[in-house]
Design an enzyme around this catalytic site. Structure first.
Site, mmCIF file in Angstrom:
data_model
loop_
_atom_site.group_PDB
_atom_site.id
_atom_site.type_symbol
_atom_site.label_atom_id
_atom_site.label_comp_id
_atom_site.label_asym_id
_atom_site.label_seq_id
_atom_site.Cartn_x
_atom_site.Cartn_y
_atom_site.Cartn_z
ATOM 1 N N LYS A 51 10.200 3.616 -9.310
ATOM 2 C CA LYS A 51 8.706 4.457 -9.809
ATOM 3 C C LYS A 51 9.273 5.610 -10.708
ATOM 4 O O LYS A 51 10.049 6.321 -10.321
ATOM 5 C CB LYS A 51 7.923 4.826 -8.468
ATOM 6 C CG LYS A 51 6.561 5.748 -8.747
ATOM 7 C CD LYS A 51 5.855 6.037 -7.575
ATOM 8 C CE LYS A 51 4.608 6.585 -7.807
ATOM 9 N NZ LYS A 51 3.941 6.666 -6.481
ATOM 10 N N SER A 72 -0.867 4.856 -6.314
ATOM 11 C CA SER A 72 -0.259 5.276 -7.660
ATOM 12 C C SER A 72 1.141 4.493 -8.245
ATOM 13 O O SER A 72 1.605 4.398 -9.379
ATOM 14 C CB SER A 72 0.012 6.968 -7.975
ATOM 15 O OG SER A 72 1.045 7.246 -6.704
ATOM 16 N N SER A 96 -0.220 5.467 -1.764
ATOM 17 C CA SER A 96 0.379 4.840 -2.925
ATOM 18 C C SER A 96 1.476 3.732 -2.852
ATOM 19 O O SER A 96 1.713 3.122 -3.898
ATOM 20 C CB SER A 96 0.726 6.016 -3.566
ATOM 21 O OG SER A 96 -0.190 6.436 -4.438
HETATM 22 N N1 GLN Z 1 -4.606 7.760 -4.272
HETATM 23 C C1 GLN Z 1 -4.285 9.053 -3.526
HETATM 24 C C2 GLN Z 1 -4.395 9.927 -4.502
HETATM 25 O O1 GLN Z 1 -4.797 9.919 -5.617
HETATM 26 C C3 GLN Z 1 -2.907 8.827 -3.131
HETATM 27 C C4 GLN Z 1 -1.850 8.878 -3.986
HETATM 28 C C5 GLN Z 1 -0.601 8.947 -3.441
HETATM 29 O O2 GLN Z 1 -0.357 8.278 -2.273
HETATM 30 N N2 GLN Z 1 0.444 9.416 -4.333
HETATM 31 O O3 GLN Z 1 -4.191 11.204 -4.215
#
Ligand code: GLN
Length: 493
Positions: free
Chosen positions: A76, A151, A175
Site C-alpha cells: 500500500k 482503504s 482497512s
Molecule cells: N474506513 C475506516 C475509516 O475511514 C477505516 C480506515 C482504516 O482502517 N484505515 O476511518
C-alpha cells in the site's frame, strides 16, 4: 497459473519449476494488461522489480532460500520505501520520497521478497471505498463499476485480479479486512503491537496496524511471520510478545472442541439478507467440522462507530499537523506570509475527507469539548474492550460478517459520509480493543464476494489461523477468482 497462492509459488521456486525473474515478469505483464481497468497500482518501476528478482535468483543460487525468497509482494502507498515515491495517495505528499524503509519493508526485503509496487488507497487511509485517492478511484475486479473496499482497496483489487500474489495493507478500523471481504480474498489484522508501525504513515496511532492480504490463510501466515516482531524504534511494538507457530497453526483441518461465539449484535436488521445467509451457512459448516456455536453478546457494539469517529479523527488531527509545507510535501505558490503558506498549502494539498477528519478531530480535542467527546469515547473504548474480554471467558473465537453489505457502486455513498462510515460497523470494535481479526471468503451475495470475520483474544493469532484454515480446507470459496480477469468464477461484469 497467475491465481496461484504464495505457498504454491514458493514450492515451485524451491523445486526449480520457476524463477523469481519468471514470476516478476508474469505479474508485471498482468499489471501492464489490467491496471488501467482497475487503477490498483499507483506506482510501478518494472526495471527495479526485475532487478530485485534477479538479485533474489542470484541469492538462491548461492545460499539457502529465505522465507519469502523471490515472491512478489505489493505494498500500500502508506508504507515508506526508499525506492520510488511514497504519497499516501494524497496531493500533499505528491512526489515525496521517503528517506528510509518502513520496518515491515525492511523485514520483507530481509525475507527475500520482491516488492512489486505501490497500491492505491483512500487518501491517508481515511475511507472504506478507495474513492478518496488523489490518483482516482480503484475498481473491484468482480465488477468494475463497484468499489474494492478501503482503504487498502488497491492491495485487495491487485490480489483478487492476480496482478500480484499477495500484498500488504494497513487496518485502523477495518482497512485490511473490509476490502479483503468485498474482493473475495483473505486479510489479516494482527494484534495491535505485533507489527512495528515505524515508517507507516500515521493515521490514528493507537489503532493502526499492518498486515497481509492474500489468496489463502497460509499465505497470510507466511507474511505475518516475516513482518511481526519487536522493533526498538517503535515503542508501541511489543517486546516479548507471546510467540505463535504461524505456519503450524494453518495445518488444522477440523474444529473439534472449538467454541465459536456468535454475537447477536452482528446479526442485525438492515444487513444484506444474502450476506447474512452466507454467514449462517458458514457457521453450519463449522458445526459439521466439530465446532460448537455459542450465542454471545457484545453489548457496546452499537457505540463502536461513534467512539471510533471521535478517537481516530482526534489522533489524525494531531498526526497530520506535520504537513506544514515546511518539512514535507506540497507548498502553495507565492505565499504572502507564514500563515498564508500553512493554510493555503494544506487547503490545496488535502482532500475533502481528510479535511473533514482534521476538523472533527480538532473539535473533539478542543478545550470545552474534550471531556464530552474525546474522554467519553475513550471510556466507551474501555467498555468495548471489556465486552470482548467477557466473551472470551465463554468462547475461543468469535465469528461475524466482515461487512454488512457486499461491494457497493462507485459514487453511491460519496455524498453521504455517515452511511460510508457504517460500512465499518463490524470491523471497528476489533481495532478499538486491539485484537487480531481475519476476513476470509465464504460465499457470494448478488454475485459479489462475502467475507467471514474471525476474532480472537490478543496474541492468539494462531487460533484465528487454525479456525480459518479448517474452514478454508472444507470449502472452495478461496479458490474462486473473477472470470473477467482470467479467473474461474462468475462474470458479474
Ligand atoms: N474506513 C475506516 C475509516 O475511514 C477505516 C480506515 C482504516 O482502517 N484505515 O476511518
Amino acid at each position: 497459473m497467475s491465481f496461484t497462492s504464495l505457498s504454491k509459488l514458493k514450492a515451485q521456486l524451491d523445486n526449480g519449476e520457476t524463477t523469481a525473474k519468471e514470476l516478476a515478469t508474469r505479474y508485471l505483464d498482468r499489471i501492464a494488461a489490467h491496471n488501467d481497468e482497475l487503477n490498483a497500482f499507483v506506482d510501478i518501476d518494472p526495471a527495479h522489480v526485475l532487478e530485485q528478482a534477479e538479485a533474489s535468483d542470484a541469492y538462491r543460487s548461492k545460499h539457502e532460500a529465505r522465507a519469502l525468497e523471490g515472491l512478489p509482494i505489493a505494498v500500500k502507498d502508506i508504507f515508506c520505501t526508499q525506492d520510488g515515491p511514497t504519497q499516501c495517495c494524497s496531493n500533499i505528499l505528491k512526489d515525496f520520497h521517503a528517506p528510509y524503509d518502513a520496518h515491515v519493508i525492511t523485514r520483507l526485503k530481509e525475507a527475500g521478497a520482491v516488492l512489486v509496487g505501490k497500491t492505491n488507497m483512500d487518501e491517508f487511509a481515511m475511507g472504506s471505498s478507495t474513492e478518496t485517492s488523489a490518483f482516482g478511484p480503484c475498481r473491484n475486479p468482480w465488477d468494475t463499476d463497484r468499489i474494492p473496499g478501503g482503504s487498502s482497496g488497491g492491495s485487495a483489487a491487485a490480489v483478487a485480479a492476480a496482478l500480484t500474489p499477495a500484498a500488504l495493507g494497513t487496518d485502523t478500523g477495518g482497512s485490511i479486512r473490509q476490502p479483503a471481504s468485498v474482493c473475495g480474498i483473505t486479510g489479516l489484522k494482527p494484534t495491535y503491537g505485533r507489527v512495528s508501525r515505524r515508517g507507516i504513515i500515521a493515521f490514528a496511532s493507537s489503532l493502526d496496524q499492518a498486515g497481509p492480504m492474500t489468496r489463502t490463510v497460509r499465505d497470510a501466515a507466511m507474511i505475518t511471520a516475516a513482518i511481526a516482531g519487536h522493533d526498538p524504534m517503535d515503542s508501541t511494538s511489543v517486546m516479548n510478545a507471546p510467540q505463535v507457530d504461524w505456519l503450524g497453526a494453518c495445518d488444522k483441518t477440523n474444529m473439534k472442541g472449538l467454541k465459536i461465539g456468535k454475537p447477536k449484535e452482528y446479526f442485525v436488521d438492515g444487513m444484506d439478507i444474502e450476506v447474512r445467509t452466507c454467514i449462517e451457512k458458514a457457521l453450519e459448516k463449522c458445526k459439521e467440522l466439530g465446532a460448537e456455536i455459542v450465542d454471545i453478546s457484545l453489548p457496546h457494539t452499537e457505540s463502536a462507530v461513534a467512539a471510533y469517529y471521535v478517537i481516530a479523527p482526534s489522533e489524525a488531527s494531531a498526526n497530520l499537523s506535520r504537513y506544514d509545507a515546511v518539512r514535507f510535501g506540497h507548498r502553495c505558490d507565492e505565499p504572502e506570509d507564514l500563515l498564508d503558506m500553512y493554510t493555503r498549502s494544506r487547503d490545496e494539498g488535502f482532500g475533502a475527507e481528510v479535511k473533514r477528519r482534521i476538523l472533527t478531530g480538532a473539535f473533539a480535542l478542543s478545550s470545552g469539548y474534550y471531556d464530552a467527546y474525546y474522554i467519553k469515547a475513550q471510556q466507551v473504548r474501555t467498555l468495548i474492550r471489556k465486552d470482548f474480554l467477557d466473551a472470551f471467558e465463554k468462547v475461543d473465537v468469535i465469528a461475524t460478517p466482515t461487512s454488512p453489505i457486499a461491494a457497493f457502486r462507485i459514487g453511491e455513498k460519496t455524498d453521504d459520509p455517515l452511511t460510508m462510515y457504517l460500512s465499518d460497523i463490524f470491523t471497528i470494535a476489533v481495532n478499538l480493543a486491539g485484537l487480531p481479526g481475519l476476513s476470509q471468503p465464504c460465499g457470494f451475495a448478488h454475485d459479489l464476494p462475502v467475507g467471514l470475520q474471525w476474532i480472537t483474544p490478543a496474541w492468539c493469532e494462531d487460533r484465528l489461523l487454525s479456525a480459518a484454515s479448517a474452514y478454508e480446507t472444507a470449502t472452495d470459496w478461496s479458490n474462486k477468482t473473477p472470470a473477467t480477469f482470467g479467473g474461474n468464477t462468475g462474470g458479474a461484469k
